[in-house]
Scaffold this motif. Sequence first.
Motif, mmCIF file in Angstrom:
data_model
loop_
_atom_site.group_PDB
_atom_site.id
_atom_site.type_symbol
_atom_site.label_atom_id
_atom_site.label_comp_id
_atom_site.label_asym_id
_atom_site.label_seq_id
_atom_site.Cartn_x
_atom_site.Cartn_y
_atom_site.Cartn_z
ATOM 1 N N VAL A 291 0.860 -1.183 0.000
ATOM 2 C CA VAL A 291 0.000 0.000 0.000
ATOM 3 C C VAL A 291 0.894 1.231 0.000
ATOM 4 C CG1 VAL A 291 -1.786 1.271 1.251
ATOM 5 C CG2 VAL A 291 -1.795 -1.235 1.247
ATOM 6 N N LEU A 313 -6.746 -0.814 6.766
ATOM 7 C CA LEU A 313 -6.145 -1.851 5.945
ATOM 8 C C LEU A 313 -5.246 -2.754 6.798
ATOM 9 C CD1 LEU A 313 -5.124 0.228 2.784
ATOM 10 C CD2 LEU A 313 -7.080 -1.316 3.010
ATOM 11 N N GLU A 505 -11.718 -5.014 -2.138
ATOM 12 C CA GLU A 505 -12.111 -3.757 -2.764
ATOM 13 C C GLU A 505 -12.873 -2.853 -1.797
ATOM 14 O OE1 GLU A 505 -14.193 -4.518 -6.350
ATOM 15 O OE2 GLU A 505 -12.491 -5.492 -7.348
ATOM 16 N N GLU A 508 -10.325 -1.259 0.457
ATOM 17 C CA GLU A 508 -9.581 -0.247 -0.290
ATOM 18 C C GLU A 508 -10.400 1.024 -0.453
ATOM 19 O OE1 GLU A 508 -7.417 0.382 -4.648
ATOM 20 O OE2 GLU A 508 -8.327 -1.540 -4.125
ATOM 21 N N ARG A 512 -9.399 4.720 0.824
ATOM 22 C CA ARG A 512 -9.331 5.864 -0.092
ATOM 23 C C ARG A 512 -10.175 7.032 0.439
ATOM 24 N NH1 ARG A 512 -7.276 5.027 -5.232
ATOM 25 N NH2 ARG A 512 -6.807 2.856 -5.764
ATOM 26 N N ILE A 525 -2.998 0.597 -4.102
ATOM 27 C CA ILE A 525 -2.640 -0.759 -3.684
ATOM 28 C C ILE A 525 -2.151 -1.500 -4.917
ATOM 29 C CG2 ILE A 525 -3.457 -2.926 -2.696
ATOM 30 C CD1 ILE A 525 -5.525 -1.385 -1.142
ATOM 31 N N ARG A 527 -1.710 -4.403 -7.059
ATOM 32 C CA ARG A 527 -2.307 -5.725 -7.244
ATOM 33 C C ARG A 527 -1.713 -6.464 -8.432
ATOM 34 N NH1 ARG A 527 -6.935 -6.058 -4.139
ATOM 35 N NH2 ARG A 527 -7.749 -4.067 -3.350
#
Length: 679
Positions: A291, A313, A505, A508, A512, A525, A527
Amino acid sequence: VATSREAAAQDPPDSEVPYRAEAYEDTFGEFTLAVTVVVIGMALLEVVLLAGPAFAVGARRRRRDLGLVGVAGGDRRHIRTIVLADGVVLGVVAGILGTTLGAAAAWLMRDWFGETSGKRLGHFDARPTELLAVALLGLVIGVVAAWVPAFLAARENVVDSLTGRRGVRHGSKALPITGAALGAVGLGLAYHGARVAPSDAVLLTGCVLAELGLIACCPMLLGAAGRLGRFLPLTPRLALRDAARNRPRTAPAVAAVMAAIAGAVSVTAYWAGTEHDEREQYRQFARKGQVAVLLDGSGQRVDALRRAVEETLPVTGEGLVRGFGHSCPEAQQECLSVQVVVPPPNECPLYARSAPSTQQPTPAQIAAARKDPRCADPLPSHAGFGLPVGDAELVRRITGADDGRIADALRTGAVVFDKSLLHDGKVTVEISTGHAVEADPAAFETAAVPEEPPPPRTITVPGVYVDPPGDAYTTAVLGEEAARATGVAVTDLQLLYDTTEMPGEAAEQRARDAVSALGSASLSIERGYQGRPSTQILLLATATIVVALGAAGVATGLALADSRRDLATLGAVGAPPRVRRTLSAAQSWVIALIGTGLGVVVGLLPAAALRWKEAEIHESYRKSAIEHGEFMNLPDVREIPVIVPWAEMGLAVVLVPLLAAAVAALFTRSRELNRTRTG
């Protein structure tokens, strides 16, 4: 600001310009045009091939009526005109309906398309002339599609038409040879129009000729497939041999399925190549699962941002990365930039700092530079990362490297991940002075002109090269002692965390939102490459299956219309009623299997031709850049391979015939009403 019209209209002579940078041609606009031409051309051919068997079914079901026209004194020309009239009428109706429904769909789906694509559409503009041209295109397609069925219907013997006999038809020996020649010529033209002498017309002509050549070979391929019937059970053997005996009827149906599958394979193969390019060009900004939150270097809100990330997170570790950034605060009129630079012995001769910047490199210098390892492209790095300062743990967190030399090197010097930055065990660090740009235009207009900044100064520190296990997200990491030697204070660069598991998601999105509420910082992030089939690909796959099933259904209906006597004979000798259903399914399976197999082969040619075209454009772009001396700014000229989507092609070969057989079995009656035999 005033601009001279004369200066804008006339270029100065070369004698007055020491260095001229010319704009490149719009080569990628040319590629878009090539894609459009090939796609539209192949789509029109596909529509014609799909409509042809439908007219053949109509002509076969009206076989007795057409025979009565011959009895009444009509000749072949009259019969051909009757079938062509069907094409005219249906083409006009289809053109009007298609144009009307298309315009209505465009109007009704404007809002949905805008929300889905994220693009704001302009006003709805219905142009009568262009819509009329589309409607007339339906008429042309109808006539062209009905031409072959009309020709075959006109050749029918009147007695055979009235009695229902099919007669004996011998295949042409010249047709397969002609088809093979057309296929070879088409393949050569496609390659020539894509790579040798780029031409959209030649490229499209080659693709069309190759597909027509394979269509011409269909009767021969059906005859060869019929010989394999001896190895199959009764029902598939009857279906395969029936398809082989009635090639004039089966070949158009196979061509229709082939056209539908070929169009989908072309788009899928081209999309697979594009995804391959995107995967190769993708550069991670951090290691997978990490992250990252970029900071502005002001030192404000860092603690709040850390709490926002750590509370939303599953992150571990310190998180904060300090070092020298690329930007400076707006309130500071003078800012210092610290970066690791290539030492003079390792600089490319063309672009060394001592080389004159206004001198156009000669072709010989450019050729020598291409062979000089010092002129190779540097390793890609995350531009917003800056120059980190820290210890071995920071190096491990950034790159994943775990080398015993790292800790010793960072005590007094630096660790680099690009060999060109190291010379004789030393790393060169450059400190340069710049001026911040005023954010307020009014303040910028009233501000005093800054003095000329002093020249950059450099220091050298001990260094070690480490080969990172993955991508290098920064070119170097400085130790604390080396950072103090620069005389510049370090700042907060970013937050970089490892994670215990890949965040979902929803998590995340919460992170955000929490980060965005604190200012302009952005959270990401890593991925890895997330290539997913686009909505257009999924819609294309659905439409292809529907069209292929429709073509197989039309072909099966035509086969059943021809097989009534055979089915009656089977019933007379004691065959159960389900034989009609299983025979229909087997016929549809055979036609769909052969058509799908040919479609996956011929569908690769347009995709390959477009990839050849793209490779030629990239090569010409690179040559143009070299001719203009922009060797350092060359685009990433990569190899552009033709990717064969084996998995998708295998799925199509298996799935489409099975679906066609299932649909045919579902919609075929086990029994048929007895009809009085006449003639």
